[in-house]
Write a protein that holds these residues in place. Structure first.
Motif, PDB file in Angstrom:
ATOM      1  N   MET A 186      69.901  37.183  33.236  1.00 35.40           N
ATOM      2  CA  MET A 186      70.472  37.788  34.437  1.00 35.40           C
ATOM      3  C   MET A 186      72.004  37.711  34.424  1.00 35.40           C
ATOM      4  O   MET A 186      72.670  38.615  34.861  1.00 35.40           O
ATOM      5  N   THR A 187      72.529  36.631  33.888  1.00 31.25           N
ATOM      6  CA  THR A 187      73.981  36.473  33.866  1.00 31.25           C
ATOM      7  C   THR A 187      74.631  37.484  32.936  1.00 31.25           C
ATOM      8  O   THR A 187      75.722  37.979  33.233  1.00 31.25           O
ATOM      9  N   ASP A 188      73.978  37.808  31.832  1.00 30.67           N
ATOM     10  CA  ASP A 188      74.551  38.793  30.912  1.00 30.67           C
ATOM     11  C   ASP A 188      74.638  40.175  31.550  1.00 30.67           C
ATOM     12  O   ASP A 188      75.639  40.881  31.393  1.00 30.67           O
ATOM     13  N   LEU A 189      73.611  40.547  32.295  1.00 28.80           N
ATOM     14  CA  LEU A 189      73.629  41.836  32.992  1.00 28.80           C
ATOM     15  C   LEU A 189      74.707  41.857  34.070  1.00 28.80           C
ATOM     16  O   LEU A 189      75.433  42.848  34.219  1.00 28.80           O
ATOM     17  N   THR A 190      74.844  40.758  34.784  1.00 30.69           N
ATOM     18  CA  THR A 190      75.873  40.672  35.825  1.00 30.69           C
ATOM     19  C   THR A 190      77.269  40.703  35.211  1.00 30.69           C
ATOM     20  O   THR A 190      78.169  41.359  35.739  1.00 30.69           O
ATOM     21  N   ASP A 191      77.450  39.999  34.104  1.00 28.81           N
ATOM     22  CA  ASP A 191      78.758  40.024  33.431  1.00 28.81           C
ATOM     23  C   ASP A 191      79.092  41.416  32.914  1.00 28.81           C
ATOM     24  O   ASP A 191      80.251  41.847  32.976  1.00 28.81           O
ATOM     25  N   PHE A 192      78.096  42.133  32.408  1.00 28.07           N
ATOM     26  CA  PHE A 192      78.320  43.505  31.969  1.00 28.07           C
ATOM     27  C   PHE A 192      78.717  44.383  33.146  1.00 28.07           C
ATOM     28  O   PHE A 192      79.640  45.201  33.043  1.00 28.07           O
ATOM     29  N   LEU A 193      78.048  44.226  34.282  1.00 26.14           N
ATOM     30  CA  LEU A 193      78.381  44.994  35.490  1.00 26.14           C
ATOM     31  C   LEU A 193      79.789  44.675  35.969  1.00 26.14           C
ATOM     32  O   LEU A 193      80.563  45.578  36.315  1.00 26.14           O
ATOM     33  N   ILE A 194      80.148  43.405  35.963  1.00 25.18           N
ATOM     34  CA  ILE A 194      81.491  42.998  36.397  1.00 25.18           C
ATOM     35  C   ILE A 194      82.556  43.558  35.454  1.00 25.18           C
ATOM     36  O   ILE A 194      83.592  44.077  35.896  1.00 25.18           O
ATOM     37  N   ALA A 195      82.296  43.496  34.146  1.00 23.67           N
ATOM     38  CA  ALA A 195      83.254  44.046  33.178  1.00 23.67           C
ATOM     39  C   ALA A 195      83.393  45.551  33.349  1.00 23.67           C
ATOM     40  O   ALA A 195      84.514  46.093  33.275  1.00 23.67           O
ATOM     41  N   PHE A 196      82.297  46.249  33.607  1.00 28.00           N
ATOM     42  CA  PHE A 196      82.354  47.691  33.831  1.00 28.00           C
ATOM     43  C   PHE A 196      83.157  48.023  35.087  1.00 28.00           C
ATOM     44  O   PHE A 196      83.989  48.942  35.080  1.00 28.00           O
ATOM     45  N   ILE A 197      82.949  47.265  36.155  1.00 30.95           N
ATOM     46  CA  ILE A 197      83.702  47.505  37.397  1.00 30.95           C
ATOM     47  C   ILE A 197      85.186  47.245  37.179  1.00 30.95           C
ATOM     48  O   ILE A 197      86.037  48.002  37.666  1.00 30.95           O
ATOM     49  N   ILE A 198      85.534  46.204  36.433  1.00 37.19           N
ATOM     50  CA  ILE A 198      86.946  45.904  36.163  1.00 37.19           C
ATOM     51  C   ILE A 198      87.585  47.016  35.327  1.00 37.19           C
ATOM     52  O   ILE A 198      88.719  47.440  35.604  1.00 37.19           O
ATOM     53  N   LEU A 199      86.870  47.495  34.313  1.00 37.51           N
ATOM     54  CA  LEU A 199      87.411  48.597  33.502  1.00 37.51           C
ATOM     55  C   LEU A 199      87.572  49.873  34.328  1.00 37.51           C
ATOM     56  O   LEU A 199      88.572  50.582  34.196  1.00 37.51           O
ATOM     57  N   LEU A 200      86.599  50.169  35.167  1.00 38.68           N
ATOM     58  CA  LEU A 200      86.693  51.344  36.033  1.00 38.68           C
ATOM     59  C   LEU A 200      87.848  51.205  37.030  1.00 38.68           C
ATOM     60  O   LEU A 200      88.607  52.161  37.251  1.00 38.68           O
ATOM     61  N   ALA A 201      87.996  50.016  37.602  1.00 38.40           N
ATOM     62  CA  ALA A 201      89.100  49.775  38.531  1.00 38.40           C
ATOM     63  C   ALA A 201      90.449  49.891  37.828  1.00 38.40           C
ATOM     64  O   ALA A 201      91.399  50.455  38.375  1.00 38.40           O
ATOM     65  N   GLY A 202      90.539  49.373  36.602  1.00 39.42           N
ATOM     66  CA  GLY A 202      91.776  49.496  35.837  1.00 39.42           C
ATOM     67  C   GLY A 202      92.112  50.937  35.517  1.00 39.42           C
ATOM     68  O   GLY A 202      93.277  51.347  35.549  1.00 39.42           O
ATOM     69  N   ALA A 203      91.085  51.727  35.205  1.00 33.25           N
ATOM     70  CA  ALA A 203      91.319  53.151  34.928  1.00 33.25           C
ATOM     71  C   ALA A 203      91.819  53.868  36.182  1.00 33.25           C
ATOM     72  O   ALA A 203      92.762  54.674  36.108  1.00 33.25           O
ATOM     73  N   PHE A 204      91.215  53.577  37.331  1.00 32.42           N
ATOM     74  CA  PHE A 204      91.690  54.183  38.579  1.00 32.42           C
ATOM     75  C   PHE A 204      93.130  53.778  38.881  1.00 32.42           C
ATOM     76  O   PHE A 204      93.951  54.609  39.275  1.00 32.42           O
ATOM     77  N   ALA A 205      93.447  52.496  38.713  1.00 33.67           N
ATOM     78  CA  ALA A 205      94.810  52.032  38.981  1.00 33.67           C
ATOM     79  C   ALA A 205      95.809  52.677  38.025  1.00 33.67           C
ATOM     80  O   ALA A 205      96.921  53.060  38.430  1.00 33.67           O
ATOM     81  N   LEU A 206      95.442  52.821  36.762  1.00 33.66           N
ATOM     82  CA  LEU A 206      96.329  53.453  35.785  1.00 33.66           C
ATOM     83  C   LEU A 206      96.559  54.925  36.119  1.00 33.66           C
ATOM     84  O   LEU A 206      97.700  55.408  36.098  1.00 33.66           O
ATOM     85  N   ILE A 207      95.503  55.628  36.437  1.00 33.87           N
ATOM     86  CA  ILE A 207      95.630  57.045  36.799  1.00 33.87           C
ATOM     87  C   ILE A 207      96.460  57.209  38.066  1.00 33.87           C
ATOM     88  O   ILE A 207      97.315  58.087  38.159  1.00 33.87           O
ATOM     89  N   GLY A 208      96.232  56.345  39.066  1.00 34.15           N
ATOM     90  CA  GLY A 208      97.018  56.422  40.302  1.00 34.15           C
ATOM     91  C   GLY A 208      98.483  56.121  40.088  1.00 34.15           C
ATOM     92  O   GLY A 208      99.363  56.782  40.643  1.00 34.15           O
ATOM     93  N   SER A 209      98.774  55.132  39.245  1.00 38.68           N
ATOM     94  CA  SER A 209     100.172  54.809  38.943  1.00 38.68           C
ATOM     95  C   SER A 209     100.842  55.923  38.157  1.00 38.68           C
ATOM     96  O   SER A 209     102.008  56.238  38.390  1.00 38.68           O
TER      97      SER A 209
END
Length: 131
Positions: A1-24
């Protein structure tokens, strides 16, 4: 369960970083204030909100205490960003219409001035005749 959660968290961080980069990038690259306004109010808000949501998921899943601070910051950000963008846009339009020297300059991003009988949120119609 932790591996799936870590994958989800990493995906959200990458998506958030992409949004922040595009907005900047949009904030720095777009030509006028009205088009630049969308970068920090939409994409960057999603970027910061995504990183805060990833933080909300990370700490409880790794045995640390859950805190409501991230949730409150995210809610406050999502509530205030559209309001501040609306106020900046109103101030820009109000300044362009009330300053004759700014109104004389061509502005490809400004809509045409409304007719004298039209109402707008920051302009009163004290001197206008009733139609």
């Amino acid at each position: 369960m932790t591996d799936l959660t870590d994958f989800l968290i990493a995906f959200i961080i990458l998506l958030a970083g992409a949004f922040a980069l595009i907005g900047s990038w949009g904030l720095a690259r777009l030509p006028s204030l009205m088009s630049r306004l969308h970068g920090p109010t939409k994409a960057t808000t999603l970027g910061v909100g995504g990183s805060l949501i990833a933080s909300m998921l990370y700490f409880p899943t790794h045995g640390l205490a859950w805190s409501a601070h991230e949730l409150l910051i995210t809610l406050f950000l999502f509530i205030t960003a559209p309001i501040s963008a609306n106020m900046i846009a109103k101030a820009y339009i109000h300044g362009r219409r009330s300053n004759p020297s700014a109104a004389a300059q061509p502005a490809d991003d400004m809509p045409a001035a409304p007719s004298r009988s039209a109402q707008w949120a920051t302009f009163g119609m004290e001197g206008a005749e009733a139609d």
